[in-house]
Design a protein around this motif. Structure first.
Motif, mmCIF file in Angstrom:
data_model
loop_
_atom_site.group_PDB
_atom_site.id
_atom_site.type_symbol
_atom_site.label_atom_id
_atom_site.label_comp_id
_atom_site.label_asym_id
_atom_site.label_seq_id
_atom_site.Cartn_x
_atom_site.Cartn_y
_atom_site.Cartn_z
ATOM 1 N N GLN A 175 2.044 16.920 -0.564
ATOM 2 C CA GLN A 175 2.605 16.288 0.596
ATOM 3 C C GLN A 175 1.332 15.710 1.386
ATOM 4 N N PRO A 176 0.184 16.436 1.311
ATOM 5 C CA PRO A 176 -0.797 16.184 2.173
ATOM 6 C C PRO A 176 -1.471 14.780 2.005
ATOM 7 N N VAL A 177 -1.205 14.273 0.568
ATOM 8 C CA VAL A 177 -1.947 13.018 0.129
ATOM 9 C C VAL A 177 -0.903 11.760 0.977
ATOM 10 N N ALA A 178 0.538 12.402 0.898
ATOM 11 C CA ALA A 178 1.334 11.064 1.219
ATOM 12 C C ALA A 178 1.056 11.157 2.868
ATOM 13 N N ASP A 179 0.660 12.353 3.476
ATOM 14 C CA ASP A 179 0.510 12.358 5.129
ATOM 15 C C ASP A 179 -0.883 11.613 5.162
ATOM 16 N N MET A 180 -1.741 11.679 4.554
ATOM 17 C CA MET A 180 -3.261 11.039 4.645
ATOM 18 C C MET A 180 -2.958 9.588 4.620
ATOM 19 N N MET A 181 -2.150 9.049 3.688
ATOM 20 C CA MET A 181 -1.832 7.402 3.493
ATOM 21 C C MET A 181 -1.000 7.069 4.279
ATOM 22 N N ALA A 182 -0.373 7.755 5.124
ATOM 23 C CA ALA A 182 0.638 7.041 5.989
ATOM 24 C C ALA A 182 -0.184 6.104 6.984
ATOM 25 N N PRO A 183 -1.297 6.315 7.518
ATOM 26 C CA PRO A 183 -1.749 5.007 8.372
ATOM 27 C C PRO A 183 -2.012 3.724 7.682
ATOM 28 N N VAL A 184 -2.197 3.771 6.405
ATOM 29 C CA VAL A 184 -2.295 2.640 5.570
ATOM 30 C C VAL A 184 -1.100 2.075 5.297
ATOM 31 N N GLN A 185 0.068 2.879 5.044
ATOM 32 C CA GLN A 185 1.282 2.408 4.742
ATOM 33 C C GLN A 185 1.873 1.561 5.959
ATOM 34 N N ARG A 186 1.551 2.053 7.208
ATOM 35 C CA ARG A 186 2.012 1.403 8.600
ATOM 36 C C ARG A 186 1.157 0.209 8.414
ATOM 37 N N LEU A 187 -0.041 0.217 8.259
ATOM 38 C CA LEU A 187 -0.994 -1.042 8.438
ATOM 39 C C LEU A 187 -0.303 -2.045 7.618
ATOM 40 N N LEU A 188 0.206 -1.792 6.321
ATOM 41 C CA LEU A 188 0.591 -2.727 5.231
ATOM 42 C C LEU A 188 2.131 -3.362 5.733
ATOM 43 N N ALA A 189 2.654 -2.410 6.415
ATOM 44 C CA ALA A 189 3.868 -2.914 6.709
ATOM 45 C C ALA A 189 3.927 -4.151 7.879
ATOM 46 N N SER A 190 2.922 -3.989 8.707
ATOM 47 C CA SER A 190 2.733 -4.853 9.663
ATOM 48 C C SER A 190 1.963 -5.968 9.551
ATOM 49 N N CYS A 191 1.395 -6.225 8.331
ATOM 50 C CA CYS A 191 0.616 -7.158 8.034
ATOM 51 C C CYS A 191 1.661 -8.488 7.420
ATOM 52 N N LYS A 192 1.348 -9.773 7.411
ATOM 53 C CA LYS A 192 2.170 -10.763 6.743
ATOM 54 C C LYS A 192 1.583 -11.070 5.552
ATOM 55 N N THR A 193 0.174 -11.059 5.315
ATOM 56 C CA THR A 193 -0.580 -11.521 3.925
ATOM 57 C C THR A 193 -1.482 -10.361 3.708
ATOM 58 N N LEU A 194 -1.887 -10.434 2.379
ATOM 59 C CA LEU A 194 -2.896 -9.697 1.845
ATOM 60 C C LEU A 194 -4.362 -9.820 2.484
ATOM 61 N N ASP A 195 -4.470 -10.831 2.776
ATOM 62 C CA ASP A 195 -5.778 -11.222 3.511
ATOM 63 C C ASP A 195 -6.181 -10.502 4.816
ATOM 64 N N GLU A 196 -4.833 -10.664 5.553
ATOM 65 C CA GLU A 196 -4.697 -10.003 6.707
ATOM 66 C C GLU A 196 -4.915 -8.405 6.557
ATOM 67 N N PHE A 197 -4.249 -7.875 5.645
ATOM 68 C CA PHE A 197 -4.216 -6.380 5.297
ATOM 69 C C PHE A 197 -5.775 -6.040 4.852
ATOM 70 N N ARG A 198 -6.325 -6.936 4.139
ATOM 71 C CA ARG A 198 -7.958 -6.652 3.674
ATOM 72 C C ARG A 198 -8.855 -6.469 4.866
ATOM 73 N N ASP A 199 -8.456 -7.774 5.851
ATOM 74 C CA ASP A 199 -9.305 -7.671 6.997
ATOM 75 C C ASP A 199 -9.089 -6.577 7.949
#
Length: 510
Positions: free
Chosen positions: A452-476
């Motif tokens: 479960q700690p792995v999922a908790d650590m990746m939570a900010p990444v998942q939230r960022l991915l959900a808020s981005c419209k393109t992969l380029d925006e996510f990368r930046d």
């Protein structure tokens, strides 16, 4: 009620017992003029212009010569004409048929399937691709109570002319100004629109006549080039004081030695061989290749499936051009099917089934041109799509894979007896119980639930991915969340797992 043809013209049954051309003996006795002999640009232009004015005889004879004299043209047009003769076909009833319409379609299927030369008929009809039209005379026979075609007789296109008023109606040449109208129900007249235009200008060979002419010029010039530059120059030398007879002897020797590689000359005379003049055949080859590529493009829609493109042809590019040929095949099939519906299916129905016919409710002649999709791709994709919740009609899958839906009495292939989900789970439990317990397997299962700690650590990444419209925006924006990633708990979990694994390994070794 009087019988009429598809165009509403009245029909007399007496015309069925004799072919119309049997009364025009002069047509059977004609010999072609071969207008391609000595063909020049002005003469070709005159032939094409006369055809536009209704006199199509010279143009049709020229088109026949083009096929006979140009092997490349014959091969390319043969590919296109024979492609349709290998396609399956069937007669279908009109949309939403009643019982009578379905029965008539089934009867037509039986009649046409029993005809031995239906493939030859299709091939002859497609002669219209090059010439603009193809006329096949029907030879009817009485079989029991039914009128059936005994033979399909192809008639030379040079036997016909166009009416003077509209230049759109084909008529037999009988010596009159307008010609003789074709008998109703006695002909299959296929007008093929290879390009837009009325009959005299609708044939593909009008486009190919100019490349054919220029290619002939190039081949003739190439032959002259080889004759002049391919042989060394021979010079005969005679001694001073030689008489006319000795000079003539020397000249005959010079000429014959070029063809026979042997000759005799008087003593004291000599023959010298000079190096042939410098030259190249490449311009003539280029002209021939240009003409053949132009023919291939016009007939097949491309050049990569033919030899004309030389070493640039590849299997991959050839496959792309084969798709273009399939489009042409579909167009040819549609035009041929429409002609057969009007000039073969309709006569068979009105002669044998009678009744007034609505042209909109005629059965349809249809070629099977649907290509089977890649079965391996669909076998892999369909189960995944179904498991994801997509609703896929069975009829659609059968159509895509070209697999017919079985009838009531048809035997079908099947897999082994399916296992119920509950039985499958019980079988898995029983198999696990039979296996000897493995400490490392137990440890792995225990540790697998502690991530479960792995999922908790990746939570900010998942939230960022959900808020981005393109992969380029996510990368930046990814560097923005790096400070929020806390890997300390994950590192501690990995350390505990490695320690437990070492201890369990040592304990199992002991």
């Amino acid at each position: 009620m009087a019988i009429v043809d598809i165009h509403g013209r009245p029909f007399e049954q007496a015309t069925l017992r004799e072919q119309q051309t049997s009364r025009l003996a002069q047509l059977h006795a004609e010999f072609a003029d071969h207008p391609s002999s000595g063909l020049t640009p002005p003469r070709l232009a005159r032939i094409l212009r006369d055809a536009e004015q209704g006199d199509i005889r010279a143009q049709c004879e020229l088109f026949q010569d083009m096929e006979e004299k140009d092997a490349h043209l014959l091969a390319e047009i043969g590919k296109r004409r024979r492609a349709l003769t290998t396609v399956d076909w069937q007669v279908l009833p009109p949309r939403n048929p009643d019982k009578t319409e379905q029965a008539e379609a089934d009867w037509l299927n039986e009649v046409l399937q029993d005809l031995p030369d239906i493939e030859d008929l299709l091939f002859d009809m497609l002669d219209g691709i090059g010439k603009g039209f193809s006329a096949i005379e029907l030879d009817w026979q009485r079989v029991g109570r039914e009128w059936l075609p005994q033979e399909f007789s192809y008639r030379e296109s040079s036997w016909f002319q166009l009416d003077q008023a509209t230049r759109t109606e084909l008529r037999l040449r009988d010596g009159s100004a307008d010609g003789e109208a074709l008998n109703p129900l006695g002909w299959i007249v296929h007008t093929h629109a290879a390009k837009s235009g009325y009959i005299a200008r609708g044939g593909l060979y009008r486009v190919l006549a100019w490349p054919y002419l220029f290619k002939n010029y190039a081949v003739r010039d190439l032959a002259e080039f080889l004759e002049i530059y391919g042989l060394p120059v021979r010079i005969g030398k005679y001694t001073p004081g030689s008489g006319p007879e000795e000079k003539a002897t020397l000249l005959r020797a010079v000429v014959s030695i070029g063809h026979n590689a042997a000759g005799i000359i008087p003593d004291g005379m000599a023959i010298e061989f000079k190096e042939a003049a410098k030259g190249t055949h490449e311009p003539f080859d280029w002209m021939v290749q240009w003409a053949e590529k132009s023919m291939s493009k016009a007939i097949l829609g491309g050049t990569l499936t033919t030899q004309a493109d030389g070493k640039t042809s590849t299997n991959a590019l050839g496959a792309v051009h084969n798709e273009v040929r399939h489009d042409l095949l579909k167009s040819d099939a549609k035009q041929v099917a429409s002609t057969l519906r009007k000039y073969l299916l309709y006569p068979l129905l009105v002669l044998n089934k009678g009744g007034e016919r609505d042209p909109r409710r005629l059965p349809r002649f249809q070629f099977d041109l649907v290509e089977a999709e890649d079965m391996a791709t669909y076998a892999e994709a369909l189960p995944s799509l179904v498991n994801a919740g997509m609703q896929i009609p069975v009829s659609w899958a059968h159509e895509k894979l070209r697999i017919p839906i079985p009838g009531k009495d048809d035997a079908v292939l099947g897999a082994g007896q399916p296992v119920a989900p509950g039985a499958a789970a019980a079988r898995v439990v029983a198999l696990k119980a039979q296996q000897q317990s493995d400490p490392l397997d137990d440890l792995a299962e225990q540790l697998a639930g502690d991530w479960q700690p792995v999922a908790d650590m990746m939570a900010p990444v998942q939230r960022l991915l959900a808020s981005c419209k393109t992969l380029d925006e996510f990368r930046d924006r990814l560097p923005e969340v790096i400070p929020e990633l806390d890997a300390s708990e994950v590192a501690e979990l990995i350390a505990r797992g490695m320690f437990a694994g070492v201890v369990a390994g040592r304990a199992g070794a002991v």
